[in-house]
Design a protein around this motif. Sequence first.
Motif, PDB file in Angstrom:
ATOM      1  N   GLU A   1       2.906  21.423  -5.228  1.00  0.00           N
ATOM      2  CA  GLU A   1       2.310  21.321  -3.901  1.00  0.00           C
ATOM      3  C   GLU A   1       2.527  19.911  -3.362  1.00  0.00           C
ATOM      4  O   GLU A   1       2.297  18.928  -4.073  1.00  0.00           O
ATOM      5  N   VAL A   2       2.979  19.825  -2.121  1.00  0.00           N
ATOM      6  CA  VAL A   2       3.186  18.510  -1.502  1.00  0.00           C
ATOM      7  C   VAL A   2       2.408  18.490  -0.184  1.00  0.00           C
ATOM      8  O   VAL A   2       2.943  18.794   0.876  1.00  0.00           O
ATOM      9  N   ILE A   3       1.140  18.138  -0.290  1.00  0.00           N
ATOM     10  CA  ILE A   3       0.268  18.092   0.871  1.00  0.00           C
ATOM     11  C   ILE A   3      -0.472  16.760   0.907  1.00  0.00           C
ATOM     12  O   ILE A   3      -0.659  16.108  -0.114  1.00  0.00           O
ATOM     13  N   VAL A   4      -0.855  16.357   2.103  1.00  0.00           N
ATOM     14  CA  VAL A   4      -1.494  15.064   2.305  1.00  0.00           C
ATOM     15  C   VAL A   4      -2.947  15.113   1.848  1.00  0.00           C
ATOM     16  O   VAL A   4      -3.703  16.004   2.232  1.00  0.00           O
ATOM     17  N   ARG A   5      -3.337  14.154   1.007  1.00  0.00           N
ATOM     18  CA  ARG A   5      -4.730  14.000   0.572  1.00  0.00           C
ATOM     19  C   ARG A   5      -5.388  12.775   1.213  1.00  0.00           C
ATOM     20  O   ARG A   5      -6.584  12.726   1.385  1.00  0.00           O
ATOM     21  N   ASP A   6      -4.554  11.795   1.534  1.00  0.00           N
ATOM     22  CA  ASP A   6      -5.044  10.535   2.095  1.00  0.00           C
ATOM     23  C   ASP A   6      -4.510  10.409   3.524  1.00  0.00           C
ATOM     24  O   ASP A   6      -3.298  10.310   3.729  1.00  0.00           O
ATOM     25  N   HIS A   7      -5.408  10.405   4.511  1.00  0.00           N
ATOM     26  CA  HIS A   7      -5.013  10.397   5.917  1.00  0.00           C
ATOM     27  C   HIS A   7      -5.118   9.012   6.547  1.00  0.00           C
ATOM     28  O   HIS A   7      -5.110   8.894   7.780  1.00  0.00           O
ATOM     29  N   SER A   8      -5.187   7.965   5.742  1.00  0.00           N
ATOM     30  CA  SER A   8      -5.456   6.627   6.276  1.00  0.00           C
ATOM     31  C   SER A   8      -4.373   6.116   7.221  1.00  0.00           C
ATOM     32  O   SER A   8      -4.659   5.304   8.111  1.00  0.00           O
ATOM     33  N   ILE A   9      -3.127   6.579   7.068  1.00  0.00           N
ATOM     34  CA  ILE A   9      -2.075   6.075   7.947  1.00  0.00           C
ATOM     35  C   ILE A   9      -2.321   6.484   9.399  1.00  0.00           C
ATOM     36  O   ILE A   9      -1.924   5.791  10.344  1.00  0.00           O
ATOM     37  N   ARG A  10      -3.033   7.588   9.600  1.00  0.00           N
ATOM     38  CA  ARG A  10      -3.278   8.048  10.963  1.00  0.00           C
ATOM     39  C   ARG A  10      -4.284   7.152  11.679  1.00  0.00           C
ATOM     40  O   ARG A  10      -4.338   7.143  12.915  1.00  0.00           O
TER      41      ARG A  10
ATOM     42  N   ARG B   1       0.825  -1.210   0.000  1.00  0.00           N
ATOM     43  CA  ARG B   1       0.000   0.000   0.000  1.00  0.00           C
ATOM     44  C   ARG B   1       0.863   1.265   0.000  1.00  0.00           C
ATOM     45  O   ARG B   1       2.024   1.252   0.408  1.00  0.00           O
ATOM     46  N   VAL B   2       0.246   2.355  -0.451  1.00  0.00           N
ATOM     47  CA  VAL B   2       0.893   3.664  -0.455  1.00  0.00           C
ATOM     48  C   VAL B   2       0.184   4.554   0.564  1.00  0.00           C
ATOM     49  O   VAL B   2      -1.046   4.656   0.558  1.00  0.00           O
ATOM     50  N   PHE B   3       0.966   5.181   1.440  1.00  0.00           N
ATOM     51  CA  PHE B   3       0.421   6.077   2.450  1.00  0.00           C
ATOM     52  C   PHE B   3       1.041   7.461   2.309  1.00  0.00           C
ATOM     53  O   PHE B   3       2.119   7.618   1.734  1.00  0.00           O
ATOM     54  N   GLU B   4       0.343   8.453   2.849  1.00  0.00           N
ATOM     55  CA  GLU B   4       0.842   9.826   2.838  1.00  0.00           C
ATOM     56  C   GLU B   4       0.974  10.317   4.270  1.00  0.00           C
ATOM     57  O   GLU B   4       0.090  10.071   5.102  1.00  0.00           O
ATOM     58  N   ALA B   5       2.066  11.001   4.548  1.00  0.00           N
ATOM     59  CA  ALA B   5       2.341  11.446   5.910  1.00  0.00           C
ATOM     60  C   ALA B   5       2.754  12.913   5.915  1.00  0.00           C
ATOM     61  O   ALA B   5       3.574  13.340   5.101  1.00  0.00           O
TER      62      ALA B   5
END
Length: 299
Positions: A261-270, A196-200
């Motif tokens: 822009e480098v901002i989180v769109r997917d917060h699933s890791i939290r 999976r790919v996550f964003e932090a």
Amino acid sequence: MKVLVAGASGFVGRRLSTALASDGHDVMAMTRRPDRYAGAGTPVRGDVGDPASLGPAMAGCEAAYYLVHSLSEPDFERKDADAAAAFGAAAARSGLQRIIYLGGLGDETDVLSAHLRSRREVEQLLGSAGVPVTVIRAGIVIGHGGISWELTRQLVEHLPLMITPTWVYTRTQPIAVDDVVRYLAGVLTLPETAGRVFEAGGPEVLQYATMLRRVAAIEGRPLPILPVPLLSPRLSSLWLTLVTDVDPATGRALVDSMTNEVIVRDHSIRELIPFDPMPYDDAVRQALAERREAQGGSR
């Protein structure tokens, strides 16, 4: 778990190796110069540019972290692609269950910089031989020794007036290095994160100009900022090399990325690894304190 950390002597790698060892994992710290390694874990020789060295380094490991890049090289895209493909193939031959990679944020619909395109390519190539890859994408990582953070700190400390290109108004979501390490270590023991790919990111979305001003405020420095729309990426990177000690190739790659822009769109890791990320100002204070401590220890 026996885990290989490729890039164990780097900015994130040395902190991650310490965290994994503290969690009870058997850390194999991959480095080109094991005789000089002084961090956590057992040093093993390995070089992503030398495919023959990777199998012995991975022997007996269940998972591997991939924290290396070649930004300082003019042809970093080719070198990083070759290294990632070789690492993924070696991981498959060695029977690794998965690879964990720290990538870069950036909207897929945007025209990504060469640096961010390369990060995406590395994600794919690491898994091209069939080993599941867990990706954590992050933007600017705040901590002593990080290249992007060093650019920020040195610009604030070296310039009484900042003449900047318009990328200072690009939005980003900086994150403390300790929080990146927490995510990287946390996914290792969660089987559902494989493949999976996550964003932090940290708790705040900030423009680069705001980041610079807040560092200046913490250090008690005035920092007028004067944007210059016609300052090209090439001129901007040359300007960075005049006022910081970042090498020109790395500076150019980072400057090009600052238009994205480098901002989180997917917060699933939290949801999987719940904690409150460190606020930007606190991360800055911690990075500055670590630098003062390192300077004191080197005297």
